[in-house]
Design a protein around this motif. Sequence first.
Motif, PDB file in Angstrom:
ATOM      1  N   VAL A 256      48.270  27.600  49.354  1.00  0.00           N
ATOM      2  CA  VAL A 256      47.012  27.993  48.707  1.00  0.00           C
ATOM      3  C   VAL A 256      46.676  29.448  49.025  1.00  0.00           C
ATOM      4  O   VAL A 256      46.256  30.200  48.142  1.00  0.00           O
ATOM      5  CB  VAL A 256      45.856  27.045  49.097  1.00  0.00           C
ATOM      6  N   CYS A 257      46.888  29.870  50.257  1.00  0.00           N
ATOM      7  CA  CYS A 257      46.598  31.256  50.632  1.00  0.00           C
ATOM      8  C   CYS A 257      47.477  32.226  49.840  1.00  0.00           C
ATOM      9  O   CYS A 257      47.002  33.272  49.400  1.00  0.00           O
ATOM     10  CB  CYS A 257      46.808  31.471  52.128  1.00  0.00           C
ATOM     11  N   THR A 258      48.728  31.869  49.643  1.00  0.00           N
ATOM     12  CA  THR A 258      49.635  32.721  48.888  1.00  0.00           C
ATOM     13  C   THR A 258      49.153  32.855  47.446  1.00  0.00           C
ATOM     14  O   THR A 258      49.091  33.964  46.901  1.00  0.00           O
ATOM     15  CB  THR A 258      51.070  32.159  48.945  1.00  0.00           C
ATOM     16  N   LYS A 259      48.769  31.734  46.830  1.00  0.00           N
ATOM     17  CA  LYS A 259      48.244  31.775  45.453  1.00  0.00           C
ATOM     18  C   LYS A 259      46.965  32.609  45.391  1.00  0.00           C
ATOM     19  O   LYS A 259      46.777  33.421  44.485  1.00  0.00           O
ATOM     20  CB  LYS A 259      47.943  30.356  44.950  1.00  0.00           C
ATOM     21  N   GLN A 260      46.069  32.393  46.360  1.00  0.00           N
ATOM     22  CA  GLN A 260      44.791  33.109  46.376  1.00  0.00           C
ATOM     23  C   GLN A 260      45.009  34.619  46.481  1.00  0.00           C
ATOM     24  O   GLN A 260      44.488  35.382  45.662  1.00  0.00           O
ATOM     25  CB  GLN A 260      43.935  32.631  47.550  1.00  0.00           C
ATOM     26  N   LEU A 261      45.764  35.050  47.465  1.00  0.00           N
ATOM     27  CA  LEU A 261      45.926  36.487  47.671  1.00  0.00           C
ATOM     28  C   LEU A 261      46.724  37.128  46.550  1.00  0.00           C
ATOM     29  O   LEU A 261      46.450  38.267  46.169  1.00  0.00           O
ATOM     30  CB  LEU A 261      46.536  36.770  49.041  1.00  0.00           C
ATOM     31  N   ASN A 262      47.684  36.400  45.976  1.00  0.00           N
ATOM     32  CA  ASN A 262      48.390  36.938  44.804  1.00  0.00           C
ATOM     33  C   ASN A 262      47.444  37.101  43.625  1.00  0.00           C
ATOM     34  O   ASN A 262      47.534  38.089  42.890  1.00  0.00           O
ATOM     35  CB  ASN A 262      49.579  36.050  44.425  1.00  0.00           C
ATOM     36  N   SER A 263      46.518  36.169  43.440  1.00  0.00           N
ATOM     37  CA  SER A 263      45.570  36.303  42.328  1.00  0.00           C
ATOM     38  C   SER A 263      44.663  37.512  42.541  1.00  0.00           C
ATOM     39  O   SER A 263      44.369  38.247  41.591  1.00  0.00           O
ATOM     40  CB  SER A 263      44.753  35.023  42.122  1.00  0.00           C
ATOM     41  N   TYR A 264      44.231  37.748  43.783  1.00  0.00           N
ATOM     42  CA  TYR A 264      43.387  38.915  44.056  1.00  0.00           C
ATOM     43  C   TYR A 264      44.183  40.208  43.895  1.00  0.00           C
ATOM     44  O   TYR A 264      43.659  41.207  43.408  1.00  0.00           O
ATOM     45  CB  TYR A 264      42.770  38.833  45.458  1.00  0.00           C
ATOM     46  N   ASN A 265      45.450  40.176  44.283  1.00  0.00           N
ATOM     47  CA  ASN A 265      46.307  41.345  44.112  1.00  0.00           C
ATOM     48  C   ASN A 265      46.482  41.644  42.620  1.00  0.00           C
ATOM     49  O   ASN A 265      46.412  42.801  42.193  1.00  0.00           O
ATOM     50  CB  ASN A 265      47.655  41.118  44.790  1.00  0.00           C
ATOM     51  N   ASP A 266      46.690  40.590  41.828  1.00  0.00           N
ATOM     52  CA  ASP A 266      46.827  40.762  40.378  1.00  0.00           C
ATOM     53  C   ASP A 266      45.540  41.293  39.752  1.00  0.00           C
ATOM     54  O   ASP A 266      45.578  41.966  38.727  1.00  0.00           O
ATOM     55  CB  ASP A 266      47.209  39.444  39.706  1.00  0.00           C
ATOM     56  N   GLY A 267      44.383  41.007  40.376  1.00  0.00           N
ATOM     57  CA  GLY A 267      43.087  41.446  39.863  1.00  0.00           C
ATOM     58  C   GLY A 267      42.578  42.737  40.480  1.00  0.00           C
ATOM     59  O   GLY A 267      41.429  43.128  40.241  1.00  0.00           O
ATOM     60  N   LEU A 268      43.420  43.429  41.244  1.00  0.00           N
ATOM     61  CA  LEU A 268      42.956  44.631  41.958  1.00  0.00           C
ATOM     62  C   LEU A 268      42.369  45.689  41.026  1.00  0.00           C
ATOM     63  O   LEU A 268      41.401  46.352  41.395  1.00  0.00           O
ATOM     64  CB  LEU A 268      44.081  45.245  42.784  1.00  0.00           C
ATOM     65  N   GLU A 269      42.917  45.838  39.854  1.00  0.00           N
ATOM     66  CA  GLU A 269      42.385  46.842  38.933  1.00  0.00           C
ATOM     67  C   GLU A 269      40.944  46.509  38.544  1.00  0.00           C
ATOM     68  O   GLU A 269      40.102  47.406  38.466  1.00  0.00           O
ATOM     69  CB  GLU A 269      43.257  46.944  37.681  1.00  0.00           C
ATOM     70  N   GLN A 270      40.659  45.224  38.351  1.00  0.00           N
ATOM     71  CA  GLN A 270      39.287  44.819  38.023  1.00  0.00           C
ATOM     72  C   GLN A 270      38.334  45.142  39.179  1.00  0.00           C
ATOM     73  O   GLN A 270      37.222  45.604  38.961  1.00  0.00           O
ATOM     74  CB  GLN A 270      39.229  43.322  37.714  1.00  0.00           C
ATOM     75  N   PHE A 271      38.784  44.889  40.416  1.00  0.00           N
ATOM     76  CA  PHE A 271      37.967  45.224  41.581  1.00  0.00           C
ATOM     77  C   PHE A 271      37.793  46.741  41.692  1.00  0.00           C
ATOM     78  O   PHE A 271      36.688  47.232  41.932  1.00  0.00           O
ATOM     79  CB  PHE A 271      38.584  44.667  42.869  1.00  0.00           C
ATOM     80  N   ALA A 272      38.866  47.475  41.508  1.00  0.00           N
ATOM     81  CA  ALA A 272      38.825  48.937  41.614  1.00  0.00           C
ATOM     82  C   ALA A 272      37.894  49.540  40.560  1.00  0.00           C
ATOM     83  O   ALA A 272      37.175  50.505  40.849  1.00  0.00           O
ATOM     84  CB  ALA A 272      40.223  49.525  41.477  1.00  0.00           C
ATOM     85  N   ASN A 273      37.887  48.964  39.372  1.00  0.00           N
ATOM     86  CA  ASN A 273      36.995  49.457  38.314  1.00  0.00           C
ATOM     87  C   ASN A 273      35.530  49.318  38.690  1.00  0.00           C
ATOM     88  O   ASN A 273      34.675  50.006  38.130  1.00  0.00           O
ATOM     89  CB  ASN A 273      37.271  48.733  36.994  1.00  0.00           C
ATOM     90  N   LEU A 274      35.237  48.420  39.633  1.00  0.00           N
ATOM     91  CA  LEU A 274      33.867  48.223  40.113  1.00  0.00           C
ATOM     92  C   LEU A 274      33.663  48.864  41.485  1.00  0.00           C
ATOM     93  O   LEU A 274      32.694  48.572  42.181  1.00  0.00           O
ATOM     94  CB  LEU A 274      33.547  46.723  40.155  1.00  0.00           C
ATOM     95  N   ASP A 275      34.588  49.739  41.875  1.00  0.00           N
ATOM     96  CA  ASP A 275      34.550  50.441  43.161  1.00  0.00           C
ATOM     97  C   ASP A 275      34.435  49.475  44.339  1.00  0.00           C
ATOM     98  O   ASP A 275      33.649  49.677  45.257  1.00  0.00           O
ATOM     99  CB  ASP A 275      33.411  51.466  43.186  1.00  0.00           C
ATOM    100  N   ALA A 276      35.234  48.395  44.272  1.00  0.00           N
ATOM    101  CA  ALA A 276      35.222  47.379  45.320  1.00  0.00           C
ATOM    102  C   ALA A 276      36.556  47.354  46.052  1.00  0.00           C
ATOM    103  O   ALA A 276      37.621  47.406  45.434  1.00  0.00           O
ATOM    104  CB  ALA A 276      34.930  46.007  44.726  1.00  0.00           C
ATOM    105  N   GLN A 277      36.485  47.277  47.368  1.00  0.00           N
ATOM    106  CA  GLN A 277      37.662  47.203  48.234  1.00  0.00           C
ATOM    107  C   GLN A 277      37.867  45.760  48.671  1.00  0.00           C
ATOM    108  O   GLN A 277      36.945  45.128  49.175  1.00  0.00           O
ATOM    109  CB  GLN A 277      37.458  48.081  49.469  1.00  0.00           C
TER     110      GLN A 277
END
Length: 151
Positions: free
Chosen positions: A44-65
């Motif tokens: 589950v942790c692997t799936k979770q962190l991969n999903s957040y990694n795949d969504g990094l551009e969305q986080f970056a667009n909101l100036d979120a680390q």
Amino acid sequence: MSLSVGEAAPDFDLPGTGGRSYTLAEFAGKSVVLVFYPGDDTPVCTKQLNSYNDGLEQFANLDAQVLAISAQDVTSHEGFAGKHGFAFPLLADVDKSVAGTYGTLGPLGFPRRSVFIIDGDGIVRYAHRAIAGLTYRPVSELVDELEKLPS
């Protein structure tokens, strides 16, 4: 202790991937998605962190680390991050003191899968602590919460 929405997020100083230590204070002025996860190389942790990694551009667009914390050591984190190409730091809370401060330790002392969104002023604006830890908060939910923060 259980940290609640509207409270100041406690600072921390933890060793992490990339050969350095990280503090919450160094991200002042930008939002932080603080992810507590139970363990490296678990399904589950692997799936979770991969999903957040795949969504990094969305986080970056909101100036979120994104910062991810678990109790494994930096050597374990480096292997896990390298295997999956995580582009955000994994921090080592080996004594679980930060997990305790954020109220994410379960009854047996194991960190619960939890996510906090901390605004640029260091205030907790979103908190989710999983009971069972078999699911995780999707990127879309976290992005929606980040979009609610004042610019």
